[in-house]
Write an enzyme that holds these catalytic residues in place. Structure first.
Site, PDB file in Angstrom:
ATOM      1  N   ASN A  85       0.783  -1.407   0.064  1.00 32.82           N
ATOM      2  CA  ASN A  85       0.040  -0.295   0.134  1.00 32.82           C
ATOM      3  C   ASN A  85       0.708   1.379  -0.175  1.00 32.82           C
ATOM      4  OD1 ASN A  85      -2.642   1.743   0.725  1.00 32.82           O
ATOM      5  ND2 ASN A  85      -1.110   2.082   2.465  1.00 32.82           N
ATOM      6  N   TYR A 149       4.249   9.571 -11.336  1.00 35.24           N
ATOM      7  CA  TYR A 149       2.949   8.729 -10.279  1.00 35.24           C
ATOM      8  C   TYR A 149       2.162   7.845 -11.401  1.00 35.24           C
ATOM      9  CZ  TYR A 149      -0.563   8.125  -7.397  1.00 35.24           C
ATOM     10  OH  TYR A 149      -1.529   6.776  -6.240  1.00 35.24           O
ATOM     11  N   SER A 152       5.258   4.630 -12.102  1.00 39.77           N
ATOM     12  CA  SER A 152       5.301   3.468 -10.831  1.00 39.77           C
ATOM     13  C   SER A 152       3.852   2.559 -10.730  1.00 39.77           C
ATOM     14  CB  SER A 152       5.342   4.797  -9.487  1.00 39.77           C
ATOM     15  OG  SER A 152       3.753   5.097  -8.983  1.00 39.77           O
ATOM     16  N   LYS A 153       2.502   2.933 -10.708  1.00 35.73           N
ATOM     17  CA  LYS A 153       1.850   2.783 -10.449  1.00 35.73           C
ATOM     18  C   LYS A 153       0.944   2.130 -11.852  1.00 35.73           C
ATOM     19  CE  LYS A 153       0.403   4.420  -6.328  1.00 35.73           C
ATOM     20  NZ  LYS A 153       0.900   3.218  -5.233  1.00 35.73           N
ATOM     21  N   ILE A 182     -10.283   9.195  -3.192  1.00 40.88           N
ATOM     22  CA  ILE A 182     -10.447   8.558  -2.390  1.00 40.88           C
ATOM     23  C   ILE A 182      -9.986   9.948  -1.005  1.00 40.88           C
ATOM     24  CG2 ILE A 182     -10.390   7.263  -0.317  1.00 40.88           C
ATOM     25  CD1 ILE A 182     -10.870   5.848  -2.748  1.00 40.88           C
TER      26      ILE A 182
END
Length: 250
Positions: A85, A149, A152-153, A182
């Site tokens: 996570n 980002y 990377s994801k 979120i």
């Protein structure tokens, strides 16, 4: 609730990274409710450790620290479930993205899951059982100011599918969750409340509300269950319908 117990004497254990706040905190709370013991690898301690939770201070962006903590854990007990996570964003337009940002984000978002999977894999293979959930992001599909980002994801999704193929015959499932918007401190730091881009995001969610960390935790708990053995290599978007809604923009 899972009933699998590697040693036959204690509740099954789950390793969760970045579990002291945000989505990771909600994941730990849910897993404790499900009857697991949880080991929380995080450089910061939670406000309060919960019964059944063990916090281990680890600089997950540091490969040596991560390897050392993982080796100590596997020497102590069998851990057959892993939730990768921990992550960071560092938003910037392409012209402002730096190699320093790239190195740090990749170290935390890509290197750490690989190192932890390498550490836990022998135990999972010995027991012919494992559950791995990687927390990716809807940004892997593309998002402005997310060059580093998103890369990377998206890379984490590639590793998820590769691991699913390599480990499926060993009873190990590997899946990913791609959260949409979120309501966490991290989200609000990048998308300040009331800012025009934040309001545009809220207005675009088909279910009409922001997601909560508990929404993501529910997906994690489902994929960690013993009974999820025929689900592997998949991406579950917890996004309030935003991913489905991409077709409406065409």
């Amino acid at each position: 609730m899972s009933t699998f117990d590697a040693k036959g004497s204690s509740p099954p254990a789950v390793l969760v990274t970045g579990g002291s706040a945000g989505i990771g905190r909600a994941v730990i709370e849910r897993l404790l409710q499900e009857g697991y013991e949880v080991i929380n690898f995080d450089v910061s301690a939670p406000a309060q450790c919960l019964p059944g939770e063990t916090h281990v201070c680890v600089d997950l962006a540091n490969a040596a620290d991560t390897r050392q903590a993982a080796a100590a854990l596997v020497a102590e007990r069998d851990v057959l479930r892993l939730v990768n996570n921990a992550g960071t964003v560092r938003p910037a337009l392409l012209e402002h993205a730096s190699t320093e940002d790239l190195a740090f984000v990749m170290a935390l978002n890509i290197q750490t899951p690989m190192l932890l999977m390498q550490a836990l894999l022998p135990t999972m293979r010995r027991h012919r059982f494992g559950r791995v959930v990687n927390i990716s992001s809807r940004a892997a599909l593309g998002k402005t100011e997310r060059t580093v980002y998103a890369a990377s994801k998206a890379g984490l999704l590639g590793m998820t599918r590769t691991w699913a193929l390599e480990m499926g015959g060993d009873g190990i499932t590997v899946n990913a969750i791609g959260p949409g918007p979120i309501a966490t401190e991290l989200f609000e730091r990048v998308n300040p409340p009331g800012a025009p881009q934040t309001e545009r995001i809220r207005a675009s969610i088909p279910v009409g509300r922001m997601g909560t960390p508990a929404d993501v935790a529910h997906g994690v708990a489902s994929l960690l269950d013993d009974r999820a053995g025929f689900i592997t290599g998949q991406v579950l978007y917890v996004c309030g319908g935003m991913t489905v809604g991409l077709g409406n923009a065409a």
